[in-house]
Design an enzyme around this catalytic site. Structure first.
Site: not given
Ligand code: PEP
Length: 246
Positions: A9, A11, A93, A95, A164, A170, A208
């Site tokens: 992803n 972003k 997601h 976000e 998630e 992040g 992460s």
């Molecule tokens: C994501 O944005 O779906 C995600 C898992 O980000 P990160 O791997 O940076 O935590």
């Protein structure tokens, strides 16, 4: 036997030159045993389609509209994504849930629109830090998934689910493999109650994921790959995560 899936992803990151470089390096690093896809910003989907044409890697988008077409300024429809050869689209997601107030029902409607155009929705569920600390993880993810199950009916078997935890995205904090597995098992049980195909469905972990924790996460029985944010922008890290899923 479920084939593992690793999805990058990106972003709102990248530029045309950097994307071309990243994809060329990933093509050179592959192919992998696992299925691999990248979800790029809308503006770059044409470039990504050209770069990955003929490669085993798939591509997708990070959102789609719940509507078919019309006066929805700024929205991008699932039909448009299909025209660009997308296989996947991320829906819900955290976000988007947080910054764009996407409700459980809107996320489900988006997944329905995606399926209508033969895209595979990657439906994200996950609890916030406050919900985690209050012991509400199972309740939250089940509520989020339930809206999708009710809206899609038997077509739920065609989605990919991504767990998630918001507190892990992040932040450098990862759920332990055991913590993640426990939630994945809850989600699998909920899917089993909804469809006879649940054992064939993929449930990804995101939050992460890095080369040094990918193997232990992916070795859990109900973790079928990962949704990767930050590390998907670094060729060596993303390639190592894809290898870990092999
Ligand atoms: C994501 O944005 O779906 C995600 C898992 O980000 P990160 O791997 O940076 O935590």
């Amino acid at each position: 036997m479920r084939r593992k899936l690793v999805v990058g992803n990106w972003k709102m990151n990248g530029n045309r030159a950097a994307n071309t470089e990243l994809l060329a390096a990933l093509k050179a690093a592959g192919p992998w045993v696992a299925e691999v896809a990248v979800c790029a910003p809308f503006a770059y989907l044409g470039d990504v389609a050209m770069s990955l044409q003929g490669d085993a890697m798939a591509w997708g988008a990070q959102d789609c509209s719940a509507f078919e077409s019309g006066a929805y300024t700024g929205e991008v429809s699932a039909a448009m994504l299909a025209e660009f050869g997308c296989r996947y689209v991320i829906n819900g997601h955290s976000e988007r849930r947080a910054l764009h107030a996407e409700s459980d029902q809107l996320v489900a409607d988006k997944a329905k629109a995606a399926l209508a155009h033969r895209l595979t929705p990657i439906v994200c569920v996950g609890e916030t830090l406050a919900e985690y600390e209050a012991g509400q993880t199972d309740e939250v993810v089940k509520r989020q998934l339930s809206a999708v199950i009710h809206t899609l009916g038997h077509c739920i078997s065609q989605v990919v689910v991504a767990y998630e935890p918001v507190w892990a995205i992040g932040t450098g904090k990862t759920a332990t493999p055991e913590q993640a597995q426990a939630v994945h098992a809850v989600l699998r049980a909920q899917l089993k109650a909804a469809t006879a195909q649940a054992d064939g469905m993929r449930i990804l972990y995101g939050g992460s994921v890095k080369p040094d924790n990918a193997t232990s996460l992916f070795s859990q029985p109900d973790i079928d790959g990962g949704l990767i944010g930050g590390a998907s922008l670094k060729t060596a890290d993303f390639a190592a995560i894809c290898r870990a899923a092999g």
